[in-house]
Each structure stands twice: as C-alpha cells, then as structure tokens.
Motif scaffolding. Structure first.
Motif, PDB file in Angstrom:
ATOM      1  N   ARG A   1    -134.736 -55.349  53.383  1.00  0.00           N
ATOM      2  CA  ARG A   1    -134.504 -54.359  54.443  1.00  0.00           C
ATOM      3  C   ARG A   1    -133.942 -55.030  55.697  1.00  0.00           C
ATOM      4  N   LEU A   2    -134.456 -56.203  56.024  1.00  0.00           N
ATOM      5  CA  LEU A   2    -133.939 -56.907  57.189  1.00  0.00           C
ATOM      6  C   LEU A   2    -132.505 -57.374  56.970  1.00  0.00           C
ATOM      7  N   ASP A   3    -132.175 -57.781  55.742  1.00  0.00           N
ATOM      8  CA  ASP A   3    -130.796 -58.157  55.434  1.00  0.00           C
ATOM      9  C   ASP A   3    -129.874 -56.946  55.561  1.00  0.00           C
ATOM     10  N   VAL A   4    -130.313 -55.812  55.032  1.00  0.00           N
ATOM     11  CA  VAL A   4    -129.500 -54.592  55.133  1.00  0.00           C
ATOM     12  C   VAL A   4    -129.333 -54.193  56.595  1.00  0.00           C
ATOM     13  N   ALA A   5    -130.435 -54.272  57.363  1.00  0.00           N
ATOM     14  CA  ALA A   5    -130.361 -53.908  58.784  1.00  0.00           C
ATOM     15  C   ALA A   5    -129.367 -54.803  59.514  1.00  0.00           C
ATOM     16  N   THR A   6    -129.397 -56.106  59.238  1.00  0.00           N
ATOM     17  CA  THR A   6    -128.464 -57.037  59.884  1.00  0.00           C
ATOM     18  C   THR A   6    -127.035 -56.739  59.468  1.00  0.00           C
ATOM     19  N   ALA A   7    -126.843 -56.354  58.204  1.00  0.00           N
ATOM     20  CA  ALA A   7    -125.499 -56.018  57.724  1.00  0.00           C
ATOM     21  C   ALA A   7    -124.968 -54.762  58.406  1.00  0.00           C
ATOM     22  N   LEU A   8    -125.856 -53.807  58.668  1.00  0.00           N
ATOM     23  CA  LEU A   8    -125.427 -52.575  59.344  1.00  0.00           C
ATOM     24  C   LEU A   8    -124.882 -52.867  60.740  1.00  0.00           C
TER      25      LEU A   8
ATOM     26  N   PRO B   1    -117.712 -52.768  60.616  1.00  0.00           N
ATOM     27  CA  PRO B   1    -116.690 -52.442  61.639  1.00  0.00           C
ATOM     28  C   PRO B   1    -117.174 -51.376  62.618  1.00  0.00           C
ATOM     29  N   ARG B   2    -117.943 -50.408  62.099  1.00  0.00           N
ATOM     30  CA  ARG B   2    -118.550 -49.397  62.968  1.00  0.00           C
ATOM     31  C   ARG B   2    -120.069 -49.541  62.826  1.00  0.00           C
ATOM     32  N   PRO B   3    -120.685 -50.402  63.606  1.00  0.00           N
ATOM     33  CA  PRO B   3    -122.114 -50.713  63.455  1.00  0.00           C
ATOM     34  C   PRO B   3    -122.998 -49.475  63.563  1.00  0.00           C
ATOM     35  N   ASP B   4    -123.985 -49.403  62.690  1.00  0.00           N
ATOM     36  CA  ASP B   4    -124.979 -48.333  62.751  1.00  0.00           C
ATOM     37  C   ASP B   4    -126.253 -48.940  63.344  1.00  0.00           C
ATOM     38  N   VAL B   5    -126.278 -49.034  64.650  1.00  0.00           N
ATOM     39  CA  VAL B   5    -127.360 -49.733  65.348  1.00  0.00           C
ATOM     40  C   VAL B   5    -128.689 -49.014  65.154  1.00  0.00           C
ATOM     41  N   GLU B   6    -128.668 -47.701  65.306  1.00  0.00           N
ATOM     42  CA  GLU B   6    -129.927 -46.960  65.216  1.00  0.00           C
ATOM     43  C   GLU B   6    -130.577 -47.121  63.843  1.00  0.00           C
ATOM     44  N   HIS B   7    -129.770 -46.994  62.789  1.00  0.00           N
ATOM     45  CA  HIS B   7    -130.336 -47.140  61.437  1.00  0.00           C
ATOM     46  C   HIS B   7    -130.859 -48.563  61.220  1.00  0.00           C
TER      47      HIS B   7
ATOM     48  N   ALA C   1    -125.888 -40.251  61.811  1.00  0.00           N
ATOM     49  CA  ALA C   1    -124.541 -39.689  61.718  1.00  0.00           C
ATOM     50  C   ALA C   1    -123.662 -40.256  62.826  1.00  0.00           C
ATOM     51  N   ARG C   2    -124.308 -40.808  63.879  1.00  0.00           N
ATOM     52  CA  ARG C   2    -123.542 -41.349  64.983  1.00  0.00           C
ATOM     53  C   ARG C   2    -123.450 -42.863  64.839  1.00  0.00           C
ATOM     54  N   HIS C   3    -122.266 -43.398  64.875  1.00  0.00           N
ATOM     55  CA  HIS C   3    -122.060 -44.831  64.775  1.00  0.00           C
ATOM     56  C   HIS C   3    -121.709 -45.370  66.141  1.00  0.00           C
ATOM     57  N   GLN C   4    -122.344 -46.463  66.485  1.00  0.00           N
ATOM     58  CA  GLN C   4    -122.100 -47.067  67.786  1.00  0.00           C
ATOM     59  C   GLN C   4    -121.022 -48.140  67.659  1.00  0.00           C
TER      60      GLN C   4
ATOM     61  N   VAL D   1    -125.057 -62.063  54.418  1.00  0.00           N
ATOM     62  CA  VAL D   1    -125.447 -61.790  55.803  1.00  0.00           C
ATOM     63  C   VAL D   1    -124.930 -62.915  56.695  1.00  0.00           C
ATOM     64  N   SER D   2    -125.113 -64.158  56.254  1.00  0.00           N
ATOM     65  CA  SER D   2    -124.624 -65.303  57.032  1.00  0.00           C
ATOM     66  C   SER D   2    -123.107 -65.290  57.142  1.00  0.00           C
ATOM     67  N   LEU D   3    -122.454 -64.803  56.104  1.00  0.00           N
ATOM     68  CA  LEU D   3    -120.984 -64.764  56.098  1.00  0.00           C
ATOM     69  C   LEU D   3    -120.439 -63.525  56.789  1.00  0.00           C
ATOM     70  N   ALA D   4    -121.339 -62.678  57.327  1.00  0.00           N
ATOM     71  CA  ALA D   4    -120.961 -61.444  58.020  1.00  0.00           C
ATOM     72  C   ALA D   4    -120.125 -60.537  57.133  1.00  0.00           C
ATOM     73  N   ASN D   5    -120.450 -60.534  55.843  1.00  0.00           N
ATOM     74  CA  ASN D   5    -119.742 -59.688  54.883  1.00  0.00           C
ATOM     75  C   ASN D   5    -120.642 -58.505  54.554  1.00  0.00           C
ATOM     76  N   ALA D   6    -120.660 -57.528  55.471  1.00  0.00           N
ATOM     77  CA  ALA D   6    -121.572 -56.388  55.344  1.00  0.00           C
ATOM     78  C   ALA D   6    -121.400 -55.619  54.038  1.00  0.00           C
ATOM     79  N   PRO D   7    -120.171 -55.325  53.579  1.00  0.00           N
ATOM     80  CA  PRO D   7    -120.030 -54.565  52.326  1.00  0.00           C
ATOM     81  C   PRO D   7    -120.705 -55.241  51.141  1.00  0.00           C
ATOM     82  N   ARG D   8    -120.592 -56.577  51.047  1.00  0.00           N
ATOM     83  CA  ARG D   8    -121.209 -57.268  49.915  1.00  0.00           C
ATOM     84  C   ARG D   8    -122.732 -57.260  50.040  1.00  0.00           C
ATOM     85  N   VAL D   9    -123.238 -57.366  51.245  1.00  0.00           N
ATOM     86  CA  VAL D   9    -124.691 -57.293  51.452  1.00  0.00           C
ATOM     87  C   VAL D   9    -125.213 -55.963  50.933  1.00  0.00           C
ATOM     88  N   LEU D  10    -124.563 -54.894  51.354  1.00  0.00           N
ATOM     89  CA  LEU D  10    -125.010 -53.557  50.954  1.00  0.00           C
ATOM     90  C   LEU D  10    -124.823 -53.340  49.456  1.00  0.00           C
TER      91      LEU D  10
END
Length: 458
Positions: free
Chosen positions: A346-353, A357-363, A455-458, A314-323
């Motif tokens: 859950r908070l780590d996953v939310a931050t990774a989302l 590249p295509r943030p899922d803000v709502e999720h 389904a919608r990515h912001q 999460v700190s490294l902004a590496n979303a795929p590895r977080v997930l």
C-alpha cells in the motif's frame, strides 16, 4: 665364556661359569632362579634359553658386565642389546592387550552424544515455528525466543555428538543466527545484524551449506540497503549470486537484493535485468504460490518477487509499473496474514500515485493513513522507513488537508515505543512542527477521506 654369551649359548656359558667358580648345578639354580632340571637341559644342549625377561634376570644375578652381555642389563650405562656374533634367535615381546572394559569405554566415549535425533527434530521444529510466527508477532516479541533457542543449540554443540547429529546442530545454529540477523535488520540494529550474519555464514561454511550461505548474503544485502549503503547491498547480492546464479535462492538475491539496490542508485537497466532474471528463475523452478514469509529459508514465491519488483519501480519513479505489479499480487496480498506485506504494498502504491504525471495526492495520503491506522503489523524498519518516505514525497503538497492529516498520523505513530526507536534509525524524513504549522495555517481539519481514488487530481 664371552663367545658363548655372544652366541646366546647359555648352556655352555653356565657350565663354564660353574667350573670356574667351583659351583654345583644346585648352587647355580639358587643364583639364577632357574630350576636345576632346566639348567641340566641347557648345559646338555637339548634346550635353549630364549625368554628375554628371564635372560635379563639371569644376567643381572650373575653380575655379567654390560660390555659382554647379549641382552640389556638393568642399570647399565646403555640399556641397549649388544650386537651378537652369528645368528641370534628372534625375540618378540608379548603385546600388552587392552581389556574388554577399556575397549567398551572407548567405544562409548566415541559414540556418546548429548543430542539424540528426537532433540534435533524438536529444534528443527523450533526454527520453523519462529519463521511461521514472525510476520504476525515481529522481532521485539520473537527475538528473545530466538536467542534462547540459539543458546540451547550452542549448549548442545559444546558437548559431543556423532558426525550426522553434529552437522544437523551446525545447520540449526546457522539458521538461528541467520534469523536473528534478519530480525536485527528489521529492528534497525545494523551492527548486530552483521555480527549475526557473520556467525551464521561461518557455521554454514563448516558444513558446506551453500544454499544457506546464499540466504545469509541476501540478508546482508538487505541490511546494507536499509542502512543506505546501496553499493554494499549490490556487492552482497552479487557475492551470493556468484555461488550459484541458477539456484532458487538466487530469486531473492536478484529481486530483494540486487534489483532494489540498483534501483536506489538509479541504474534502471541493471535493476530491470535483475527483476527479469528473478522472474525467469521463478518460471524455471517450483516456487511457492502464495506470499512467502519474508524471513523464510525457502525460495521466494512469485508474489513476493513481484512485490519487490514494485518497490524497485518506486525508486525508479515508474508509477505505471508499480501499479501494474501491485495489481498482479493484490488478491494474494489481501488474503495474506502478513500485515507487513499489506502495509508495504500500500505504501508503494501510495508513493507511485504521487509520481504519476497527474498525482493523486489525496488517494496516496488515504492509503498511507490506512497503513498507520491499521498499525502496519508489529513495527519493523521497512514499514517505518517507507511511511516516512511517503511523507517526504508529498512535500510539494504539504499545504493540502490530506497531507496534513497524514503528517499528524505519522507523527503520532512515530512516537509509539517500538516505532520511536525505529524512526530514529530509519533514514527518512519525519514531520516537523514547522511542516504542521504551515499546513494548519492554510487549511482546517477535513473529514475522513474515502479509500477510493479521488476524482480530482492535483
């Protein structure tokens, strides 16, 4: 006469004294306190006077000057024997023996103890009970009990115990202080946490418990991490690793200490090496399968290590590895009784989302609200801090309804009694009236969102 005294020939000396003073043996007996029959044998040479106590008394009664006396005369200027001419008999004073009662008293005092093995076992169970209950009840409820336990152990230490029991009490005291240090970290009490850790370390060093010292350095690293002193967090972790980098306790130091702090300072390669080292140690040691308690003295289980790896990325902004890491431990986390672990993952996953590249803000906001609505377990600094960091990460989308919903929920949660104090100490962003006003002006209040990805990515 002087020569006879110097040779310890009291028979000759007494005979010469009697003749010079015209005394009978009966008179000499009265003066010296020796029997007439004994004096007769002395003068005839068939016996010798060798009892030092009697010699001193005789010399005193006869008034023999100190400069000619062959033994010390009480009251003389120098209470030391004079050197005698010729061979002298060896006088060995009788030893002053201790009484059997004195010996028994000393033995009892040496082995006496205010702590028996049963008491030690009860105290050990008390420490284990605090560890088992901690994640369910939290520092605000558990800390008073831990303080009482620590004081009781100290009362025992202030008494006497045989070495093995005293060593056990030192270990228990170090563990209790260590637990209080960890609780103080979770409660946002940095200075108190360091004081407890210092006490715990000194106690552990007294009994050379290196494993416990490594655990304490890991807690110090955690304290520095949440205080925002990442360089210091790295140093504490490395101090612990220097003790034994191959020990199972090194898993925690690598993943929870070194890797997370390096991630915060942007040292990607160093953080990834630390994670790899933790995973390698986990494969080479027998570690718990499930999600170990965060405060446990046992080595980190693999699930706990992977949860920390997710936080690092999460700190490294590496979303795929977080997930990826979150997916590996998802089942164990959901089955765990630890509301904290569920909230933090859950908070780590939310931050990774938000970092994809295509943030899922709502999720991301839905996951965040789920944590807040569930309470996140008893409030601790890490949950409060990460909940605030999630809101800060959504700053670019503050005009979206989902972000406004999360901001409202976060603001309300942060005003609860225990959470309020933690929110003040946590280094994070908090929703402000200005933020809420901007969101309210742009959007109305939406219906509750699904917990499934949008389904919608912001």
């Amino acid at each position: 006469m002087t020569a006879a005294l110097a040779d310890w020939d009291f028979g000759t000396a007494f005979r010469l004294i009697r003749r010079a003073a015209s005394l009978r043996q009966e008179d000499m007996s009265v003066i010296t306190g020796l029997s007439q029959s004994f004096l007769s044998t002395l003068e005839s040479g068939t016996r010798r006077l060798v009892n030092i106590d009697k010699i001193i008394i005789v010399l005193e009664r006869l008034g023999v000057p100190a400069h000619v006396a062959p033994a010390p005369v009480p009251g003389s200027a120098t209470h030391n024997p004079l050197q005698a001419r010729g061979p002298q008999p060896t006088l060995i004073p009788a030893p002053v023996w201790e009484s059997p009662l004195d010996i028994a008293k000393r033995l009892n005092a040496t082995t006496a103890s205010n702590t028996d093995p049963a008491t030690v076992a009860i105290l050990e169970q008390g420490v284990a009970d605090l560890v088992d209950r901690y994640e369910a009840e939290g520092p605000h409820r558990i800390a008073p009990e831990a303080i009482d336990l620590r004081k009781f152990i100290q009362d025992r230490l202030d008494g006497r115990q045989p070495p093995r029991q005293r060593e056990a009490l030192f270990r228990l005291a170090a563990q209790a202080s260590g637990l209080l240090g960890y609780m103080a970290v979770n409660a946002g009490r940095e200075t108190v946490a360091e004081a407890y850790c210092k006490e715990a370390e000194e106690l552990a060093r007294e009994i050379a418990d290196l494993e416990l010292i490594m655990w304490i350095q890991g807690t110090r690293s955690l304290n520095a991490y949440y205080a925002g002193h990442y360089d210091q967090a790295v140093q504490w972790a490395e101090t612990g690793l220097a003790i034994d980098a191959a020990h199972p306790q090194a898993i925690r130091l690598q993943s929870n200490g070194l890797a997370r702090a390096l991630g915060k300072v942007g040292d990607r390669s160093g953080a990834e090496r630390a994670i790899a080292a933790a995973e390698d140690l986990s494969s080479r040691h027998t570690v718990p399968v499930g999600l170990t308690s965060c405060i446990s003295f046992e080595p980190y289980g693999l699930a706990r290590t992977l949860a920390n790896a997710a936080t690092v990325h999460v700190s490294l902004a590496n979303a795929p590895r977080v997930l990826e890491y979150a997916d590996l431990i998802d089942e164990l986390v959901e089955q765990s009784d630890s509301a904290w672990s569920q909230a933090l993952v859950r908070l780590d996953v939310a931050t990774a989302l938000l970092a994809r590249p295509r943030p899922d803000v709502e999720h991301a906001m839905v996951l965040g609200r789920q944590v807040l609505e569930a309470g996140g377990g008893p409030p601790i600094r890490s949950v409060v801090q990460r909940a605030g960091e999630l809101f800060a990460g959504a700053a670019d989308w503050q005009d979206l309804p989902a972000v406004r919903e999360y901001g409202d929920a976060l603001r309300s949660w942060q005003t609860e009694p225990h959470t309020k104090d933690l929110a003040k100490s946590a280094k994070m962003a908090r929703p402000t009236e200005q933020t809420r006003g901007a969101a309210d002006a742009a959007h109305g209040r939406p219906a509750r969102l699904s917990s499934q990805p949008s389904a919608r990515h912001q």
